[in-house]
Design an enzyme around this catalytic site. Structure first.
Site, PDB file in Angstrom:
ATOM      1  N   GLU A 232      -4.320 -12.665  -6.660  1.00 53.56           N
ATOM      2  CA  GLU A 232      -4.147 -11.788  -5.495  1.00 53.56           C
ATOM      3  C   GLU A 232      -4.452 -12.564  -4.225  1.00 53.56           C
ATOM      4  O   GLU A 232      -5.615 -12.826  -3.922  1.00 53.56           O
ATOM      5  CB  GLU A 232      -5.066 -10.560  -5.596  1.00 53.56           C
TER       6      GLU A 232
ATOM      7  N   LYS B  91       0.839  -1.197   0.000  1.00 51.72           N
ATOM      8  CA  LYS B  91       0.000   0.000   0.000  1.00 51.72           C
ATOM      9  C   LYS B  91       0.870   1.241   0.000  1.00 51.72           C
ATOM     10  O   LYS B  91       1.916   1.275   0.653  1.00 51.72           O
ATOM     11  CB  LYS B  91      -0.900  -0.006   1.237  1.00 51.72           C
TER      12      LYS B  91
ATOM     13  N   ASP C  83      -0.190  -0.089  -4.535  1.00 51.94           N
ATOM     14  CA  ASP C  83      -1.628   0.167  -4.595  1.00 51.94           C
ATOM     15  C   ASP C  83      -1.936   1.423  -3.791  1.00 51.94           C
ATOM     16  O   ASP C  83      -1.704   1.456  -2.584  1.00 51.94           O
ATOM     17  CB  ASP C  83      -2.381  -1.045  -4.001  1.00 51.94           C
TER      18      ASP C  83
ATOM     19  N   GLU D 211      -1.384   0.539  -8.942  1.00 55.92           N
ATOM     20  CA  GLU D 211      -2.809   0.226  -8.844  1.00 55.92           C
ATOM     21  C   GLU D 211      -3.593   1.405  -8.277  1.00 55.92           C
ATOM     22  O   GLU D 211      -3.189   2.003  -7.287  1.00 55.92           O
ATOM     23  CB  GLU D 211      -2.977  -1.009  -7.950  1.00 55.92           C
TER      24      GLU D 211
ATOM     25  N   GLU E  98     -11.275  -2.506  -9.464  1.00 56.40           N
ATOM     26  CA  GLU E  98     -11.907  -3.342  -8.436  1.00 56.40           C
ATOM     27  C   GLU E  98     -13.254  -2.763  -8.014  1.00 56.40           C
ATOM     28  O   GLU E  98     -14.057  -3.448  -7.408  1.00 56.40           O
ATOM     29  CB  GLU E  98     -10.983  -3.498  -7.226  1.00 56.40           C
TER      30      GLU E  98
ATOM     31  N   ASP F  95     -13.476  -7.835  -9.695  1.00 55.98           N
ATOM     32  CA  ASP F  95     -13.596  -8.763  -8.571  1.00 55.98           C
ATOM     33  C   ASP F  95     -14.772  -9.671  -8.866  1.00 55.98           C
ATOM     34  O   ASP F  95     -15.894  -9.194  -9.091  1.00 55.98           O
ATOM     35  CB  ASP F  95     -13.820  -7.980  -7.267  1.00 55.98           C
TER      36      ASP F  95
ATOM     37  N   HIS G  51      -9.144  -8.825  -9.045  1.00 54.86           N
ATOM     38  CA  HIS G  51      -9.018  -8.409  -7.647  1.00 54.86           C
ATOM     39  C   HIS G  51      -9.625  -9.500  -6.768  1.00 54.86           C
ATOM     40  O   HIS G  51     -10.566 -10.179  -7.182  1.00 54.86           O
ATOM     41  CB  HIS G  51      -9.811  -7.096  -7.472  1.00 54.86           C
TER      42      HIS G  51
HETATM   43 CA    CA Z   1      -6.630  -2.660  -4.569  1.00 53.36          CA
END
Ligand code: CA
Length: 379
Positions: A333, A169, A198, A224, A250, A273, A300
């Site tokens: 993922e 992140k 991300d 991302e 996502e 997703d 995702h």
């Molecule tokens: Ca994400």
């Protein structure tokens, strides 16, 4: 005929020991889900999962969708999909209405597989691979006084645990701090581990481009959600400005939502997703659209073992992008934050093996649900 007899939503929530946050600023203190159970008249049970606020998913299913599918044949899964979508699209062409439909769609495919004695990937075209290379999603923000140290420690855990790819992140309100944190992680894990970032859409277009240029020097594979998902023009700008791949999606839904992203090449990688964007039926169509526009589809995943299993079947049936002697197949993922529904809800958990995750081979989704976990954490 596999006549649908009963639809039950299990809303579950579990407290976690070490709350964490991303650039969104929400502190995750619990993990939860809306698990969908569909039973047919012959006693076959299928399981699905809905991404997002679980009580909302339950409400959509209980009040709008379940009454429409009782008495229908589970094998009419796409007929049912179109019917439910046409029922709801005036009020919810995106978002939770589609997440609720996703849970139903996944459960119906589970039923079809169990009835035929085949795993879902065999029903949607077959497996291009028996195992899927996984990347670890983690490196959230936990201890605000040790943001760099904790990221390095966690990344090394994944490396030593066998992961060959890690996503971290970013979005700490200071691109300098973000960069220092990514630099420290890259230095610690070395050059052989694939690294992605991300931002959970926290940057402006110029900030994303500027930071992206620095991240490219650290061999970051994809950026991302650099910017807000509503700003498609902005995504086109960031994608064109950077050499690295830009990923997102996502929070996008259905073939109509993804059509605009892929036809404009607003992203290099789309990340539908399966528990949100419309289930197997719709994500297959989204993946086909992406292929036609030269955009990669790398789904995702953020959920229970049901979402994990569904994602593995879906990825197994995605062709290499593009096919070659030594292709670089789509990654899975494998989110690593604390979540009892990922680790305990199946009687045999899905685990990493030499950096990859085996695609389930038993009928349907290929997992057996431990009902005691649903009971223990029922809301
Ligand atoms: Ca994400």
């Amino acid at each position: 005929m596999s006549v649908i007899k009963k639809v039950t939503c299990h809303v579950v929530s579990a407290p976690i020991e070490r709350p964490f946050t991303s650039s969104r600023g929400w502190l995750y203190k619990t993990r939860g889900s809306c698990i969908v159970e569909i039973e047919t008249q012959d006693g076959t049970v299928g399981w699905g999962e809905c991404y997002g606020p679980s009580q909302v998913a339950r409400s959509f299913i209980d009040t709008q969708f379940a009454p429409r599918i009782i008495g229908r044949d589970a094998f009419d899964v796409e007929v049912i999909w179109e019917d439910l979508y046409n029922r709801i699209k005036d009020y919810g062409a995106k978002g939770m209405a589609i997440a609720a439909m996703s849970g139903i769609d996944i459960a119906l495919w589970d039923i079809i597989g169990k009835t035929c004695g085949k795993p879902v990937h065999k029903l949607i075209g077959g497996a291009f691979r028996d195992t899927v290379t996984a990347y670890a999603t983690g490196l959230y923000f936990i201890d605000m006084d040790r943001l760099i140290e904790e990221a390095v420690e966690e990344a090394l855990e994944y490396k030593h645990g066998g992961f060959s790819a890690i996503k971290m992140k970013i979005g700490l309100g200071s691109p300098k701090l973000d960069l220092a944190r990514v630099e420290a992680v890259r230095k610690a894990i070395g050059d052989d581990i694939r690294l992605m970032v991300d931002a959970n859409h926290c940057f402006t277009v110029p900030a994303a481009i500027r930071l992206g240029r620095e991240l490219e020097k650290l061999d970051v594979e994809w950026f991302e959600e650099p910017i807000s998902p509503e700003d498609l023009d902005g995504y086109v700008q960031v994608t064109q400005a950077l050499d690295m791949a830009v990923a997102g999606g996502e929070n996008e839904y259905t073939r109509w939502g993804f059509r605009d992203i892929v036809s404009r090449k607003a992203m290099d990688i789309i990340q539908p997703d399966i528990c949100a964007a419309g289930g197997f039926s719709e994500c297959r169509k989204i993946a086909a659209l992406a292929t036609a526009h030269g955009v990669e589809c790398v789904p995702h995943a953020w959920g229970s073992v049901i979402g994990v299993a569904a994602t593995l079947h879906f990825i197994a049936a995605l062709p290499d992008q593009p096919p070659s002697f030594r292709p670089m197949p789509p990654l899975f993922e494998f989110e690593q934050c604390e979540n009892p529904f990922r680790d305990q809800l199946a009687k045999e958990p899905i685990v990493l093996l030499n950096g990859s995750v085996p695609v389930p081979t038993k009928p349907g989704l290929g997992i057996e649900i431990d009902r005691s976990i649903l009971k223990k954490y029922a809301v």
